[in-house]
Design a protein around this motif. Structure first.
Motif, mmCIF file in Angstrom:
data_model
loop_
_atom_site.group_PDB
_atom_site.id
_atom_site.type_symbol
_atom_site.label_atom_id
_atom_site.label_comp_id
_atom_site.label_asym_id
_atom_site.label_seq_id
_atom_site.Cartn_x
_atom_site.Cartn_y
_atom_site.Cartn_z
ATOM 1 N N ASP A 167 0.794 -1.166 -0.038
ATOM 2 C CA ASP A 167 0.142 0.036 0.003
ATOM 3 C C ASP A 167 0.923 1.242 0.020
ATOM 4 O O ASP A 167 0.577 2.229 -0.441
ATOM 5 C CB ASP A 167 -0.962 0.067 1.211
ATOM 6 N N GLN B 65 -7.397 2.372 2.523
ATOM 7 C CA GLN B 65 -8.329 1.610 3.676
ATOM 8 C C GLN B 65 -7.100 1.350 5.093
ATOM 9 O O GLN B 65 -7.752 1.812 6.063
ATOM 10 C CB GLN B 65 -8.634 0.217 3.219
ATOM 11 N N ASP B 66 -6.053 0.899 4.798
ATOM 12 C CA ASP B 66 -5.486 0.248 5.832
ATOM 13 C C ASP B 66 -4.280 1.222 6.351
ATOM 14 O O ASP B 66 -3.174 1.150 5.719
ATOM 15 C CB ASP B 66 -4.884 -1.432 5.798
ATOM 16 N N THR C 260 -0.496 -0.455 6.609
ATOM 17 C CA THR C 260 0.352 -0.770 5.555
ATOM 18 C C THR C 260 0.496 0.411 4.568
ATOM 19 O O THR C 260 1.187 0.736 3.587
ATOM 20 C CB THR C 260 -0.250 -1.660 4.667
ATOM 21 N N GLY D 264 -3.043 2.696 15.276
ATOM 22 C CA GLY D 264 -3.787 2.663 14.083
ATOM 23 C C GLY D 264 -4.459 3.961 13.742
ATOM 24 O O GLY D 264 -4.110 4.355 12.596
ATOM 25 N N GLN E 41 -3.900 6.675 10.713
ATOM 26 C CA GLN E 41 -4.812 7.228 9.497
ATOM 27 C C GLN E 41 -4.598 8.822 9.779
ATOM 28 O O GLN E 41 -4.973 9.404 8.626
ATOM 29 C CB GLN E 41 -6.088 6.557 9.844
ATOM 30 N N THR F 241 -12.342 1.320 7.701
ATOM 31 C CA THR F 241 -12.849 0.119 7.938
ATOM 32 C C THR F 241 -11.686 -0.496 8.954
ATOM 33 O O THR F 241 -12.381 -1.535 9.523
ATOM 34 C CB THR F 241 -12.721 -0.520 6.380
ATOM 35 N N ALA F 242 -10.672 -0.325 8.742
ATOM 36 C CA ALA F 242 -9.779 -0.872 9.541
ATOM 37 C C ALA F 242 -9.569 -0.571 11.064
ATOM 38 O O ALA F 242 -8.773 -1.145 11.600
ATOM 39 C CB ALA F 242 -8.276 -0.944 9.005
#
Lengths: 310, 335
Positions: A202, B98-99, B102, B158, B162, B184-185
């Motif tokens: 990603d 999304q994540d 990563t 997390g 983000q 979502t994550a």
């Protein structure tokens, strides 16, 4: 950091001691002595010689005497070349082997990584197949075959490079080529596979979404993450190549230290066997230590030392 | 209101060994300045492909935009050169993934990753870039930004990551932000914080947001308008009010019925069946096989779009005059 290094040093010395002991046991348990092949000498001469080299003493005494000399970094005299000490042999051979080795490693790493990256970027394209074709050839052709082929074509037929010996940078080209092809191929394959994996991450997509230039994404974001496996094999690769290689040095008549590894065993030249083994082991252990340190620099998630207070 | 982005008849295909996947099959939508448009749908319906196609981030091969236009302020992005496109990515249109675990490079410091887009596009000095980065970190709510800049992604949680990803996306002050399942994550509590952050950012910067999600809770919280996507097509669009209170497409109704609610008792009503295989999508409405109100025509011909209001449009044969009579008889028969 200092505590970590001290701890590692202690472990390194312990490892080296185990290697010395094992080598000593294995070496002395082989039947025969350095003098069995000497046709000329009679019984008395042999006994005198054995006495001179302390070989008449019990095994444990020999072992202790050896340990004592090693602590003072004296590897003792060579039995087969009576006027020279092992230190002399290594001191003369190692710089040459090291010079050949370091150039080889530089060539192998740069060309291997380049090939691997190109192959990954053009995955399943012509460049990929070409690069991997070269890599497979590089892994499967033994370097002595390649060496003789290079000598025949580039030195004998076309007379571009000198055939053998060690004198000028021109003399370096052929042995370096012969020696670097194998490691280059391994590095290329490793780089390609990790690069392919990293390119699907990603954060690479994110870097693209930032509008960065492609070369910047590859060098700054992808390559650094793809290099870990390459660093891992660098330790053994460096130790193996820098301490000389028997076959290539023999073919090109390079006076490196590679030949002592093999010759000393053939001749039962005990001090040289021990000397080369200990030297190689120490070198390998240090290289592996440096690799562990290098991990920390490339990937910040790997810390060699705990933070204070943890 | 000014349309900042207009997607017209977008088609995206992926060529694989197994055949060609028609991931996006003619998508039309637009977004106004300062608006939040949510694209909703289940997994595999083409939401992410659509957003990647706008950014031209679809790996080619195997993916390809085969038809349609993506008009960003009147300029068709599908026609631009890669170099020109790079000057739009991160500057005019940004993306959030999304994540967050990563999406950040583990080997580079947060500071480096923050300023690199700015330095690439704006050619500013290090000190100005740093100042801007600090500003962004404050905006997204990172405490001790100066210290945190020097840290690596693995030193962040997390939710914090983000926030960093959002800060990176916003640092060049884009006009459009595409957020692909941004919550979502994350944990539910963190989700709420991130959604509040989106609202705050929109207030401060006036950025338009395309929110890709399958979470109707998220949509209800921050979307202005909603586009419901199914099997590579947008089947219904409308304002949040229209979609939540007057859903017209049976799929939209099914989606809303399958959300757990506090005020109703009994079992959840799932939509039975699975979406069609996009290797060979059906000729007619792709929802036919799962639709409780399917008619013969649904299987054969894809319905035209019916406008119900300025903002509300639906692709369904039930909107046809003839179907309405049928529906009425069906309802009476049931009684």
């Amino acid at each position: 950091m200092l505590r970590y290094i001290l701890k590692r040093l202690l472990i390194m010395i312990l490892t080296l001691w185990i290697i010395i002991t094992l080598t000593f046991v294995l070496m002395t348990s082989i039947p025969g002595s350095p003098f069995t092949s000497d046709q000329t000498s009679n019984e008395t001469v042999q006994q005198n010689l054995e006495k001179h080299y302390n070989l008449d003493k019990p095994k444990y005494m020999q072992y202790l005497l050896y340990l004592k000399s090693i602590v003072t970094l004296d590897f003792g005299p060579s039995i087969k070349q009576p006027n020279q000490t092992v230190n002399d042999l290594l001191g003369r051979g190692f710089p040459i082997s090291f010079e050949l080795g370091i150039v080889t490693v530089i060539v192998a790493v740069i060309s291997g990584i380049t090939l691997g990256v190109l192959a990954a970027l053009r995955h399943n394209g012509i460049i990929d197949y070409l690069a991997m074709g070269i890599a497979v050839l590089g892994i499967s052709i033994p370097n002595f075959i390649l060496a003789t082929l290079l000598i025949q074509k580039l030195a004998v037929d076309w007379e571009i490079f000198p055939v053998a010996t060690w004198a000028s940078p021109m003399h370096m080209v052929l042995p370096v080529l012969a020696l670097a092809t194998g490691p280059m191929a391994i590095i290329a394959r490793l780089t390609r596979s990790t690069m392919l994996e990293v390119l699907t991450q990603d954060y690479i997509k994110m870097a693209r979404a930032k509008g960065l230039a492609p070369w910047k994404i590859i060098i700054k974001h992808a390559l650094r993450n793809a290099l870990m496996p390459v660093i891992t094999i660098m330790g053994t690769l460096l130790a193996g190549i820098l301490t000389g290689t028997f076959v290539i040095e023999q073919i090109f008549a390079i006076p490196g230290m590679g030949k002592y590894f093999v010759e000393s065993i053939n001749h039962r030249d005990y001090p040289v066997i021990m000397g080369t083994t200990v030297f190689y082991s120490a070198f390998l252990i240090i290289m592996l230590f440096l690799v562990d340190i290098a991990y920390g620099f490339v990937d910040p998630r790997i810390k060699v030392t705990k933070k204070e207070g943890e | 209101m000014e349309k900042i982005l207009e997607v017209q008849d977008l088609h995206v295909r992926f060529t694989t060994y197994g055949g060609t996947v028609q991931a996006v099959r003619g998508v039309d939508f637009h977004i106004h300045k300062g608006e939040t448009l949510a694209i909703v749908g289940e997994s595999g319906c083409g939401k992410s492909v659509t957003s990647n196609a706008i950014m031209r981030l679809i790996p080619n091969p195997p993916g390809k935009i085969t038809k349609g236009k993506v008009l960003f302020k009147g300029q068709d992005l599908t026609k631009l050169t890669e170099k020109k496109m790079r000057s739009i990515r991160g500057v005019d249109i940004s993306m959030i993934f999304q994540d967050p675990m990563t999406a950040l490079n583990p080997t580079l410091t947060i500071g480096t990753q923050l300023v690199e887009g700015l330095k690439q596009h704006r050619k500013v000095s290090d000190s100005i870039a740093m100042k801007k980065a600090l500003e962004m970190m404050q905006l997204v709510g990172i405490p001790n930004p100066e210290e945190r800049m020097k840290q690596y992604p693995h030193q962040f949680s997390g939710g914090m990551r983000q926030r960093i990803v959002i800060a990176i996306a916003l640092i060049c002050e884009p006009e459009l932000l595409i957020a692909d399942e941004p919550t979502t994550a994350l944990d539910v509590t963190i989700q709420a914080q991130i959604l509040e952050l989106f609202e705050k950012i929109q207030e401060v910067t006036g950025v338009s947001i395309i929110l890709i999600t399958h979470d109707l809770g998220v949509v209800a919280k921050i979307a202005d308008r909603i586009a419901v996507m199914y099997a590579g097509k947008i089947i219904e669009t409308g304002t949040k009010r229209e979609i939540f209170y007057q859903p017209q497409h049976p799929y939209t109704q099914g989606l809303l019925n399958s959300v757990p609610r506090l005020d109703t008792k009994g079992k959840l009503q799932p939509i039975n069946g699975t979406p069609p295989d996009l290797f060979s999508p059906p000729l007619g409405c792709p929802f036919t096989s799962r639709c409780p109100l399917a008619m013969e025509v649904c299987n054969k011909v894809y319905p035209d779009s019916t406008r119900l209001s300025d903002s509300h449009a639906v692709d369904c044969w039930l909107q046809d005059e003839r179907a309405k009579k049928l529906l009425a008889t069906m309802v009476t028969n049931k009684r």
